[in-house]
Design an enzyme around this catalytic site. Structure first.
Site, PDB file in Angstrom:
ATOM      1  CB  CYS A  51     128.751  29.967 -19.940  1.00 19.84           C
ATOM      2  SG  CYS A  51     130.108  29.691 -19.085  1.00 19.84           S
ATOM      3  CB  CYS A  55     128.999  23.209 -15.860  1.00 21.42           C
ATOM      4  SG  CYS A  55     130.297  24.436 -15.588  1.00 21.42           S
ATOM      5  CB  CYS A  58     125.188  24.856 -16.788  1.00 19.97           C
ATOM      6  SG  CYS A  58     124.822  26.521 -17.022  1.00 19.97           S
ATOM      7  CB  CYS A  96     121.859  36.132  -5.773  1.00 16.57           C
ATOM      8  SG  CYS A  96     121.307  35.813  -4.282  1.00 16.57           S
ATOM      9  CB  CYS A 133     125.004  37.307  -3.620  1.00 17.33           C
ATOM     10  SG  CYS A 133     126.003  35.738  -3.650  1.00 17.33           S
ATOM     11  CB  CYS A 193     127.652  32.126  -1.365  1.00 18.70           C
ATOM     12  SG  CYS A 193     126.137  31.297  -1.840  1.00 18.70           S
ATOM     13  NE  ARG A 265     120.454  31.352  -0.489  1.00 17.09           N
ATOM     14  CZ  ARG A 265     121.725  31.811  -0.380  1.00 17.09           C
ATOM     15  NH1 ARG A 265     122.693  31.213  -1.022  1.00 17.09           N
ATOM     16  NH2 ARG A 265     122.159  32.794   0.688  1.00 17.09           N
TER      17      ARG A 265
HETATM   18  N1  SAM Z   1     129.213  31.048 -14.376  1.00 17.08           N
HETATM   19  C1  SAM Z   1     129.265  30.969 -12.761  1.00 17.08           C
HETATM   20  C2  SAM Z   1     129.857  29.806 -12.098  1.00 17.08           C
HETATM   21  O1  SAM Z   1     129.628  28.749 -12.903  1.00 17.08           O
HETATM   22  O2  SAM Z   1     130.406  29.833 -11.130  1.00 17.08           O
HETATM   23  C3  SAM Z   1     127.999  31.674 -12.250  1.00 17.08           C
HETATM   24  C4  SAM Z   1     126.720  31.111 -12.548  1.00 17.08           C
HETATM   25  S1  SAM Z   1     126.283  29.240 -12.595  1.00 17.08           S
HETATM   26  C5  SAM Z   1     125.004  29.132 -13.263  1.00 17.08           C
HETATM   27  C6  SAM Z   1     125.967  29.033 -10.685  1.00 17.08           C
HETATM   28  C7  SAM Z   1     125.552  27.499  -9.982  1.00 17.08           C
HETATM   29  O3  SAM Z   1     124.394  27.261 -10.653  1.00 17.08           O
HETATM   30  C8  SAM Z   1     126.657  26.387 -10.571  1.00 17.08           C
HETATM   31  O4  SAM Z   1     127.795  26.554  -9.959  1.00 17.08           O
HETATM   32  C9  SAM Z   1     125.629  25.367 -10.186  1.00 17.08           C
HETATM   33  O5  SAM Z   1     126.089  24.701  -8.903  1.00 17.08           O
HETATM   34  C10 SAM Z   1     124.171  25.984 -10.209  1.00 17.08           C
HETATM   35  N2  SAM Z   1     123.509  25.470 -11.391  1.00 17.08           N
HETATM   36  C11 SAM Z   1     123.614  25.658 -12.780  1.00 17.08           C
HETATM   37  N3  SAM Z   1     122.653  24.895 -13.429  1.00 17.08           N
HETATM   38  C12 SAM Z   1     122.144  24.215 -12.434  1.00 17.08           C
HETATM   39  C13 SAM Z   1     121.144  23.336 -12.715  1.00 17.08           C
HETATM   40  N4  SAM Z   1     120.498  22.789 -13.826  1.00 17.08           N
HETATM   41  N5  SAM Z   1     120.394  22.657 -11.603  1.00 17.08           N
HETATM   42  C14 SAM Z   1     121.020  22.880 -10.423  1.00 17.08           C
HETATM   43  N6  SAM Z   1     122.060  23.822 -10.183  1.00 17.08           N
HETATM   44  C15 SAM Z   1     122.541  24.425 -11.260  1.00 17.08           C
HETATM   45 FE1  SF4 Z   2     129.107  28.658 -17.295  1.00 18.72          FE
HETATM   46 FE2  SF4 Z   2     126.891  27.398 -16.589  1.00 18.72          FE
HETATM   47 FE3  SF4 Z   2     129.351  26.275 -16.005  1.00 18.72          FE
HETATM   48 FE4  SF4 Z   2     128.434  28.678 -14.574  1.00 18.72          FE
HETATM   49  S1  SF4 Z   2     127.545  26.686 -14.439  1.00 18.72           S
HETATM   50  S2  SF4 Z   2     130.503  28.274 -15.560  1.00 18.72           S
HETATM   51  S3  SF4 Z   2     127.402  29.584 -16.488  1.00 18.72           S
HETATM   52  S4  SF4 Z   2     128.508  26.504 -18.026  1.00 18.72           S
END
Ligand code: SAM
Ligand code: SF4
Ligand code: DTB
Length: 324
Positions: A51, A55, A58, A96, A133, A193, A265
């Site tokens: 990606c 973040c 992530c 989801c 979802c 959500c 949730r």
């Molecule tokens: N890429 C899209 C986005 O960021 O909206 C969808 C997938 S992203 C993985 C969805 C959500 O998962 C993120 O917004 C975050 O809140 C949660 N998330 C991701 N990695 C995480 C982690 N290591 N611990 C807890 N929540 C996490």
């Molecule tokens: Fe990409 Fe992970 Fe951020 Fe979603 S949470 S936008 S998958 S880096």
């Protein structure tokens, strides 16, 4: 239902004596969800890794090497529907689908094919009689409309934390980008959500900002995922200490009091919680879980243990669980 929460007021709520906070939340919960059921939502990564966003939490970000997550292509419709059928058989009512995209694909024939494939997945999941979802990153009003036409029940797009802490966590997009997509989802008539993560080094004021932003939306989000950071090796937040489960209880309780009719949730981080800590979260108003042994790239609680817990506390559809 109120939409005029101040951040100070929410800080006060979060700081209340725990037993009073939980008792107040439980009273709100009983009034708005008399059945007290717990929704089982199954999660699948339909497009993993690589990606472009950064973040900090992530493992799927291409900015961090060494998270052990490889970049993969979008899965086929049949692979996803097979998983959805299995989730349904295990007792899940919502499926989801998550994709590691900055924004849903558009603008080229290949992108259109990918987006259409996601729409087919949505149609297929709805065809199984499940709620569908998706979380695909940013989407345009037109894409939201296409997803609505395909039958999408809900779109997940988290605000993650308070506006003032956001740029400490993500530099490749802004809070306003998130709010914009949420508005596109809402305008298309798809339920929202939207939630966040605790345990990223934020202060209580940031948690209060997040909750106030969510509750002050009109209408409020229909589901609110509360995640505890899953600290993954290779990410900038890898060394964050685990959150105290009682902090999660406080977040669930405050979310329940502020958003009486939302599905709160208990999301990522549940694997670290004892049965008793989870039960306290349910008492505090959490009424949905991710059900299935994998979240997107990390592990989640064992099905048999979740089934046993739901039976033991008398929540969930016992007939469905017995058949699973
Ligand atoms: N890429 C899209 C986005 O960021 O909206 C969808 C997938 S992203 C993985 C969805 C959500 O998962 C993120 O917004 C975050 O809140 C949660 N998330 C991701 N990695 C995480 C982690 N290591 N611990 C807890 N929540 C996490
Ligand atoms: Fe990409 Fe992970 Fe951020 Fe979603 S949470 S936008 S998958 S880096
Ligand atoms: C949400 O709030 N949490 C889920 C879902 N929405 C998409 C994702 C949790 C991801 C946890 C880390 C992983 O498994 O990669």
């Amino acid at each position: 239902m109120r939409h005029d929460w101040s951040v100070e007021e929410v800080e006060g709520l979060l700081a209340q004596p725990l037993l009073k906070l939980v008792a107040d939340a439980a009273a709100v919960h009983r009034a708005s969800f008399p059945d007290g059921d717990i929704q089982l939502a199954s999660l699948m990564s339909i497009k993993t890794g690589g990606c472009p966003e950064d973040c900090s939490y992530c493992p799927q970000s291409a900015h961090f090497s060494g998270t052990g997550v490889a970049k993969e292509d979008l899965l086929s419709v049949e692979t996803v529907l097979e998983a959805a059928r299995a989730a349904k058989a295990a007792g899940a009512s919502r499926f989801c689908m998550g994709a590691a995209w900055r924004s849903a694909p558009k603008g080229s024939p290949r992108a259109e094919e990918q987006f259409n494939r996601v729409c087919q997945m949505v149609e297929g999941v709805r065809g199984l009689g499940m709620e569908a979802c998706a979380t695909l990153g940013m989407i345009t009003p037109q894409q939201a409309q296409q997803l609505k036409t395909a039958g999408l029940t809900a779109y997940n797009h988290n605000l993650d934390t308070g506006a003032d802490y956001y740029e400490d966590i993500i530099s490749t997009r802004q809070y306003a980008d998130r709010l914009n997509t949420i508005e596109n989802v809402r305008n298309a008539g798809i339920t929202v959500c939207c939630g966040g993560i605790i345990g990223m080094g934020e202060e209580t004021v940031h948690r209060a900002q997040l909750l106030a932003t969510l509750a002050n939306m009109t209408p409020q989000p229909e589901s609110v995922p509360i995640n505890a950071l899953v600290a993954v090796e290779g990410t900038p937040l890898a060394d964050m200490p685990p959150v105290d489960p009682l902090e999660l209880v406080r977040m669930c309780a405050a979310a329940r009091i502020m958003m009486p009719y939302a599905r709160v949730r208990l999301s990522a981080g549940r694997l670290r919680l004892s049965r008793e800590a989870q039960t306290l979260c349910f008492l505090a108003g959490a009424n949905s879980i991710f059900y299935g042994e994998k979240l997107l790239t990390t592990g989640n609680n064992e099905l048999a243990l979740d089934q046993a817990l739901l039976r033991d506390i008398g929540a969930g559809d016992v007939r469905v669980l017995a058949a699973a």
